[in-house]
Write an enzyme that holds these catalytic residues in place. Sequence first.
Site, PDB file in Angstrom:
ATOM      1  N   ARG A   1      -3.974   9.653   5.588  1.00 15.37           N
ATOM      2  CA  ARG A   1      -2.736  10.794   5.689  1.00 15.37           C
ATOM      3  C   ARG A   1      -2.305  10.769   4.511  1.00 15.37           C
ATOM      4  NH1 ARG A   1      -1.160  14.660   8.975  1.00 15.37           N
ATOM      5  NH2 ARG A   1       1.105  14.798   8.843  1.00 15.37           N
TER       6      ARG A   1
ATOM      7  N   ASP B   1       5.216   0.429  12.053  1.00 14.87           N
ATOM      8  CA  ASP B   1       4.318  -0.228  11.628  1.00 14.87           C
ATOM      9  C   ASP B   1       4.208  -1.681  11.993  1.00 14.87           C
ATOM     10  OD1 ASP B   1       2.994   1.990  10.612  1.00 14.87           O
ATOM     11  OD2 ASP B   1       3.507   1.342   8.470  1.00 14.87           O
TER      12      ASP B   1
ATOM     13  N   CYS C   1      -5.275   7.511  10.693  1.00 13.80           N
ATOM     14  CA  CYS C   1      -5.259   6.927  11.881  1.00 13.80           C
ATOM     15  C   CYS C   1      -4.941   7.966  13.066  1.00 13.80           C
ATOM     16  CB  CYS C   1      -4.225   5.782  11.937  1.00 13.80           C
ATOM     17  SG  CYS C   1      -4.912   4.344  11.007  1.00 13.80           S
TER      18      CYS C   1
ATOM     19  N   LYS D   1       0.876  -1.280  -0.007  1.00 13.35           N
ATOM     20  CA  LYS D   1      -0.199  -0.013   0.043  1.00 13.35           C
ATOM     21  C   LYS D   1       0.903   1.242  -0.073  1.00 13.35           C
ATOM     22  CE  LYS D   1      -1.463   2.120   3.621  1.00 13.35           C
ATOM     23  NZ  LYS D   1      -2.208   2.688   4.977  1.00 13.35           N
ATOM     24  N   ASN D   2       1.981   1.267   0.850  1.00 16.98           N
ATOM     25  CA  ASN D   2       2.649   2.521   1.016  1.00 16.98           C
ATOM     26  C   ASN D   2       3.628   2.765  -0.295  1.00 16.98           C
ATOM     27  OD1 ASN D   2       1.533   3.077   3.422  1.00 16.98           O
ATOM     28  ND2 ASN D   2       3.066   1.908   4.555  1.00 16.98           N
TER      29      ASN D   2
ATOM     30  N   ARG E   1       1.311  13.907  13.174  1.00 14.02           N
ATOM     31  CA  ARG E   1       2.048  13.949  11.933  1.00 14.02           C
ATOM     32  C   ARG E   1       2.091  15.206  11.134  1.00 14.02           C
ATOM     33  NH1 ARG E   1       0.465   8.130   9.971  1.00 14.02           N
ATOM     34  NH2 ARG E   1      -1.597   8.880  10.677  1.00 14.02           N
TER      35      ARG E   1
ATOM     36  N   ARG F   1      -8.118  -1.111   5.365  1.00 13.91           N
ATOM     37  CA  ARG F   1      -7.238  -0.096   4.800  1.00 13.91           C
ATOM     38  C   ARG F   1      -5.886  -0.580   4.490  1.00 13.91           C
ATOM     39  NH1 ARG F   1      -5.770   4.298   8.449  1.00 13.91           N
ATOM     40  NH2 ARG F   1      -4.999   4.949   6.442  1.00 13.91           N
TER      41      ARG F   1
END
Length: 430
Positions: free
Chosen positions: A93, A306, A117, A22-23, A122, A398
């Site tokens: 985010r 994470d 989240c 995902k990232n 952040r 997510r």
Amino acid sequence: MKGLVIEGGERLVGEVTVSGAKNAALPALAAALLVDGTCRFTNVPHLRDVETFRALLESLGVRFRWKEKGELEVDASSIEGVTASYDLVKTMRASILVLGPLLARMEEAVVSLPGGCAIGARPVDLHLKGLEQLGVQIELEHGYIKARAPTLNGAQIYLDIPTVTGTENLMMAAATIQGTTVIENAACEPEVEELAEILKAMGAEIEGAGTTVLTIRGVEKLRPIEYRIMSDRIEAGTLMVAAGITGGNILMEGCRLEHMEAVVGKLREVGMEISPVREGKVRAVGDHRIRSADVKTLPYPGFPTDMQAQFMALITLANGLSVISETIFENRFMHVSELRRMGADIRVQGSTAIVNGVPALSGAPVMATDLRASASLVLAGLAATGMTVVSRAYHLERGYEDLEGKLAALGAKVKKVDLDEGLGEQEQGL
């Protein structure tokens, strides 16, 4: 409201394929904004966050087409807007990643301050400070970032903190502007390096990806590409913990150990066997006699924040005392109270959690508070005696593609249900 019902105590055994990251996928979709044409990405995970980001880009005029599983075509030939509204940005985010490419291509952007989240502050001030050094004029008004960039030029930028999305935003903004941009104290995460590779495939000139100093020489135009998204190192780590916490034996395809040295080192320290079988395949074998280990989260290549919640679930069953220090986000211990409901012995002192291993966990109704916390509760449920019900499963959706399906294929007794309708006899005897 959807939830997961888990009947613990099953040893997980079998083979599973790790989904795309995902990232890495979200920055790739953002980078497509820089291209007048159609990019095709494969190994894209079908996740709630990907769909949210897709809706955001569609609101800007980008066209999408899902083809075969994991294959997504992104056509940004025509950009019809420059506003990322609060309704689309508030839940994720990563939405801030449209800021850099919109400025580079359209010379303006209006982006809501992002949400996501609730794991801690952040702030995006590092993004904005770096963009201002490139020549961007920024105003904050009614919760929106209003940015204009009639003229952009390369600059020397130092990041006070090695922010991942900040590094990615600045890299995309600098790819097609005049001059050379140098980003010092850049984030080194594999996903940042992946974005650099994507931009280079498009024709960008970038050096130093994977190090703390990035050099971007602006080019006039980028071209459409076809690119396969890297596998998800956090999903791989989560599956490794699933093997460890159940005493299982899992063979994972699409796992890159070179991106996971800190995680693998700690899993081996607690007694797991992690070994490459052949290219792209890794075997994770658990031992019911879990040993204690201390962890401190750090920017890459340190232990990733994470993976902190998942590792904590594992060491709740360790023989001895473990200490977890969270240095990245101040609110990332919200899963502790839920693990305690399952019998875990955990004390929190500021940014430190002291975990005294217990012989067993017991099933209980628990509530997910964020993406990785939800994974930790699922993992604890796999090892617990009795039934665990994890509410707010949307957090899991997510960032994990069909995690419950993958776990079930490995032998877990897990099922997604509608909790508003109550548990039927089938779920109660899962």
